[in-house]
Design a protein around this motif. Sequence first.
Motif, PDB file in Angstrom:
ATOM      1  N   HIS A  57       0.824  -1.208   0.000  1.00 34.60           N
ATOM      2  CA  HIS A  57       0.000   0.000   0.000  1.00 34.60           C
ATOM      3  C   HIS A  57       0.862   1.264   0.000  1.00 34.60           C
ATOM      4  CE1 HIS A  57      -3.403  -2.565   1.955  1.00 34.60           C
ATOM      5  NE2 HIS A  57      -3.213  -2.844   0.685  1.00 34.60           N
ATOM      6  N   LYS A  58       1.971   1.213   0.704  1.00 30.87           N
ATOM      7  CA  LYS A  58       2.881   2.355   0.746  1.00 30.87           C
ATOM      8  C   LYS A  58       3.463   2.627  -0.640  1.00 30.87           C
ATOM      9  CE  LYS A  58       5.254   3.045   4.415  1.00 30.87           C
ATOM     10  NZ  LYS A  58       6.224   3.007   5.541  1.00 30.87           N
ATOM     11  N   CYS A  59       3.773   1.554  -1.353  1.00 33.01           N
ATOM     12  CA  CYS A  59       4.313   1.672  -2.713  1.00 33.01           C
ATOM     13  C   CYS A  59       3.261   2.270  -3.652  1.00 33.01           C
ATOM     14  CB  CYS A  59       4.765   0.309  -3.204  1.00 33.01           C
ATOM     15  SG  CYS A  59       5.487   0.328  -4.862  1.00 33.01           S
ATOM     16  N   ILE A  60       2.012   1.848  -3.466  1.00 36.15           N
ATOM     17  CA  ILE A  60       0.912   2.348  -4.304  1.00 36.15           C
ATOM     18  C   ILE A  60       0.744   3.850  -4.115  1.00 36.15           C
ATOM     19  CG2 ILE A  60      -1.596   2.349  -4.570  1.00 36.15           C
ATOM     20  CD1 ILE A  60      -1.534  -0.678  -4.092  1.00 36.15           C
ATOM     21  N   TYR A 115       1.541   9.416  -6.143  1.00 31.84           N
ATOM     22  CA  TYR A 115       1.940  10.799  -5.872  1.00 31.84           C
ATOM     23  C   TYR A 115       3.171  11.210  -6.680  1.00 31.84           C
ATOM     24  CZ  TYR A 115       3.714  14.881  -3.383  1.00 31.84           C
ATOM     25  OH  TYR A 115       4.186  16.135  -3.074  1.00 31.84           O
ATOM     26  N   SER A 116       4.218  10.407  -6.631  1.00 35.42           N
ATOM     27  CA  SER A 116       5.486  10.812  -7.245  1.00 35.42           C
ATOM     28  C   SER A 116       5.445  10.764  -8.769  1.00 35.42           C
ATOM     29  CB  SER A 116       6.627   9.915  -6.741  1.00 35.42           C
ATOM     30  OG  SER A 116       6.415   8.566  -7.132  1.00 35.42           O
ATOM     31  N   SER A 117       4.698   9.813  -9.344  1.00 34.84           N
ATOM     32  CA  SER A 117       4.665   9.671 -10.804  1.00 34.84           C
ATOM     33  C   SER A 117       3.423  10.283 -11.434  1.00 34.84           C
ATOM     34  CB  SER A 117       4.756   8.184 -11.194  1.00 34.84           C
ATOM     35  OG  SER A 117       5.956   7.616 -10.708  1.00 34.84           O
ATOM     36  N   GLY A 118       2.499  10.745 -10.599  1.00 37.19           N
ATOM     37  CA  GLY A 118       1.297  11.378 -11.139  1.00 37.19           C
ATOM     38  C   GLY A 118       0.421  10.426 -11.919  1.00 37.19           C
ATOM     39  N   LEU A 119       0.305   9.193 -11.449  1.00 35.17           N
ATOM     40  CA  LEU A 119      -0.494   8.196 -12.159  1.00 35.17           C
ATOM     41  C   LEU A 119      -1.977   8.342 -11.848  1.00 35.17           C
ATOM     42  CD1 LEU A 119       1.628   4.942 -11.612  1.00 35.17           C
ATOM     43  CD2 LEU A 119       1.730   6.541 -13.512  1.00 35.17           C
ATOM     44  N   ARG A 160      -5.631   6.365 -11.329  1.00 39.40           N
ATOM     45  CA  ARG A 160      -5.939   5.087 -10.691  1.00 39.40           C
ATOM     46  C   ARG A 160      -5.929   3.943 -11.698  1.00 39.40           C
ATOM     47  NH1 ARG A 160     -11.755   4.455  -8.012  1.00 39.40           N
ATOM     48  NH2 ARG A 160     -12.247   4.753 -10.202  1.00 39.40           N
ATOM     49  N   SER A 161      -6.565   4.159 -12.870  1.00 41.04           N
ATOM     50  CA  SER A 161      -6.623   3.105 -13.887  1.00 41.04           C
ATOM     51  C   SER A 161      -5.238   2.768 -14.423  1.00 41.04           C
ATOM     52  CB  SER A 161      -7.536   3.539 -15.038  1.00 41.04           C
ATOM     53  OG  SER A 161      -7.068   4.740 -15.632  1.00 41.04           O
ATOM     54  N   GLU A 162      -4.370   3.788 -14.510  1.00 41.28           N
ATOM     55  CA  GLU A 162      -3.010   3.558 -15.001  1.00 41.28           C
ATOM     56  C   GLU A 162      -2.221   2.709 -14.014  1.00 41.28           C
ATOM     57  OE1 GLU A 162      -2.648   7.805 -17.454  1.00 41.28           O
ATOM     58  OE2 GLU A 162      -1.688   7.552 -15.497  1.00 41.28           O
ATOM     59  N   LEU A 163      -2.436   2.965 -12.736  1.00 42.48           N
ATOM     60  CA  LEU A 163      -1.760   2.173 -11.710  1.00 42.48           C
ATOM     61  C   LEU A 163      -2.221   0.714 -11.752  1.00 42.48           C
ATOM     62  CD1 LEU A 163       0.119   2.215  -9.173  1.00 42.48           C
ATOM     63  CD2 LEU A 163      -1.965   2.493  -7.834  1.00 42.48           C
ATOM     64  N   LEU A 164      -3.527   0.516 -11.929  1.00 36.45           N
ATOM     65  CA  LEU A 164      -4.074  -0.843 -11.956  1.00 36.45           C
ATOM     66  C   LEU A 164      -3.549  -1.644 -13.143  1.00 36.45           C
ATOM     67  CD1 LEU A 164      -7.798  -0.081 -10.994  1.00 36.45           C
ATOM     68  CD2 LEU A 164      -6.077  -1.180  -9.562  1.00 36.45           C
ATOM     69  N   ASN A 165      -3.259  -0.972 -14.256  1.00 32.46           N
ATOM     70  CA  ASN A 165      -2.792  -1.655 -15.464  1.00 32.46           C
ATOM     71  C   ASN A 165      -1.269  -1.721 -15.561  1.00 32.46           C
ATOM     72  OD1 ASN A 165      -5.446  -2.052 -16.428  1.00 32.46           O
ATOM     73  ND2 ASN A 165      -5.498  -0.001 -17.308  1.00 32.46           N
ATOM     74  N   LYS A 172      16.602   1.832 -14.256  1.00 34.10           N
ATOM     75  CA  LYS A 172      17.881   2.379 -14.731  1.00 34.10           C
ATOM     76  C   LYS A 172      17.704   3.809 -15.226  1.00 34.10           C
ATOM     77  CE  LYS A 172      20.012  -2.025 -16.038  1.00 34.10           C
ATOM     78  NZ  LYS A 172      20.618  -2.823 -17.148  1.00 34.10           N
ATOM     79  N   ARG A 173      16.646   4.036 -15.960  1.00 37.84           N
ATOM     80  CA  ARG A 173      16.372   5.384 -16.471  1.00 37.84           C
ATOM     81  C   ARG A 173      15.537   6.189 -15.493  1.00 37.84           C
ATOM     82  NH1 ARG A 173      13.234   4.200 -21.621  1.00 37.84           N
ATOM     83  NH2 ARG A 173      13.137   6.482 -21.727  1.00 37.84           N
ATOM     84  N   MET A 174      15.034   5.521 -14.439  1.00 41.26           N
ATOM     85  CA  MET A 174      14.190   6.140 -13.424  1.00 41.26           C
ATOM     86  C   MET A 174      12.932   6.756 -14.046  1.00 41.26           C
ATOM     87  SD  MET A 174      15.518   5.358 -10.627  1.00 41.26           S
ATOM     88  CE  MET A 174      14.577   6.372  -9.498  1.00 41.26           C
ATOM     89  N   VAL A 175      12.242   5.928 -14.841  1.00 36.06           N
ATOM     90  CA  VAL A 175      10.995   6.374 -15.455  1.00 36.06           C
ATOM     91  C   VAL A 175       9.952   5.267 -15.353  1.00 36.06           C
ATOM     92  CG1 VAL A 175      12.097   7.959 -17.084  1.00 36.06           C
ATOM     93  CG2 VAL A 175      11.673   5.576 -17.752  1.00 36.06           C
ATOM     94  N   VAL A 176       8.704   5.667 -15.458  1.00 36.67           N
ATOM     95  CA  VAL A 176       7.585   4.733 -15.502  1.00 36.67           C
ATOM     96  C   VAL A 176       6.922   4.876 -16.870  1.00 36.67           C
ATOM     97  CG1 VAL A 176       5.383   4.046 -14.479  1.00 36.67           C
ATOM     98  CG2 VAL A 176       7.193   4.964 -13.022  1.00 36.67           C
ATOM     99  N   ILE A 177       6.789   3.771 -17.593  1.00 31.83           N
ATOM    100  CA  ILE A 177       6.178   3.785 -18.923  1.00 31.83           C
ATOM    101  C   ILE A 177       4.698   3.447 -18.770  1.00 31.83           C
ATOM    102  CG2 ILE A 177       6.211   2.797 -21.243  1.00 31.83           C
ATOM    103  CD1 ILE A 177       9.169   2.026 -20.669  1.00 31.83           C
ATOM    104  N   ILE A 178       3.848   4.393 -19.092  1.00 34.48           N
ATOM    105  CA  ILE A 178       2.401   4.206 -18.954  1.00 34.48           C
ATOM    106  C   ILE A 178       1.817   3.943 -20.334  1.00 34.48           C
ATOM    107  CG2 ILE A 178       0.243   5.220 -18.147  1.00 34.48           C
ATOM    108  CD1 ILE A 178       2.745   7.121 -16.720  1.00 34.48           C
ATOM    109  N   LYS A 179       1.317   2.735 -20.540  1.00 36.12           N
ATOM    110  CA  LYS A 179       0.788   2.347 -21.849  1.00 36.12           C
ATOM    111  C   LYS A 179      -0.732   2.524 -21.895  1.00 36.12           C
ATOM    112  CE  LYS A 179       4.479  -1.045 -22.479  1.00 36.12           C
ATOM    113  NZ  LYS A 179       4.822  -2.478 -22.644  1.00 36.12           N
ATOM    114  N   ASN A 180      -1.211   2.927 -23.065  1.00 39.74           N
ATOM    115  CA  ASN A 180      -2.656   3.128 -23.281  1.00 39.74           C
ATOM    116  C   ASN A 180      -3.265   4.023 -22.215  1.00 39.74           C
ATOM    117  OD1 ASN A 180      -2.756   1.409 -25.574  1.00 39.74           O
ATOM    118  ND2 ASN A 180      -2.780  -0.369 -24.224  1.00 39.74           N
ATOM    119  N   ALA A 181      -2.629   5.161 -21.997  1.00 38.08           N
ATOM    120  CA  ALA A 181      -3.141   6.123 -21.025  1.00 38.08           C
ATOM    121  C   ALA A 181      -4.355   6.834 -21.616  1.00 38.08           C
ATOM    122  CB  ALA A 181      -2.044   7.124 -20.658  1.00 38.08           C
TER     123      ALA A 181
END
Length: 273
Positions: free
Chosen positions: A222-225, A230-234, A236-241, A250-259
């Motif tokens: 839950h802490k990670c969620i 907060y930090s990546s600005g996701l 709710r649906s993006e987090l679930l997927n 390595k690049r310190m990025v999150v790739i959000i697909k089909n946003a």
Amino acid sequence: MRPQKSITLKHLLVEQRKCIGLQFTTNKVLQALIDTLPNVSWSQEFGMFYMPNNKSNLELIFKTFNGVAWINGNYFFTEKVINEDNPVLNLERYRNRKPKEGFKPCPEEYLLKLELKRYSDNTVRNYVACFESFINHFYDTDPINLNEMDVRKYLQKLIQEGKSNSYVNLSINSIKFFYEIVHGMPNRFYSVERPRKVKQLPEVLSKEEIVKIINNTNNIKHKCIVGLLYSSGLRRSELLNLNVTDIDSKRMVVIIKNAKGNKDRISVLSPAF
């Protein structure tokens, strides 16, 4: 190279007959070719030429303007899947509902088209609810026989009941879906005014409040969620997927697909998470 001249095909309903509308910017060459088409007429109401909607006429249009003008069929051919990545939905929950006296359920043709278009489950739920409210308001009338004035009166009723602007807009979309997508009828609601969207400033939690939430969350999952939201600005649906492979440490990025808008995007990954 695509010709600069273009003709847009539109669905028209003229005297209860389905027709092919031919919309283009005034051009002598195109006008001369239009005049060679059989059974072509001018509609003062729609401001364009039209001819009966059948396979032979459609083929003739493409043949006549081949190499002269680009035929834009984006408004005419509506079988395109909205989002191929959406799962195929099983709408049996609507089909298997117990009949209620005095209540008209969403027609099968409507449900089938929603399945074929692969709308999201949330959109399907909203469209069905709004369209059922619409057809039950006109319980004794076949919706195919309703006109623009009937729709206006219904929307006025929603506004008088205090329905939100987003609900009214959603109702318009669900009604247009029935006429334009399910039945392939023309855009009968050009002049139906949509309520303006209310632009409100979002309620934003302060950094201190977010830190308190994280510090008071004992479960590491839950802490990670909360941290990722907060930090990546996701959303709710993006987090679930989100998949583990979508996080590039390595690049310190999150790739959000089909946003939102079916587009991919990249967000930053906080070193703290």
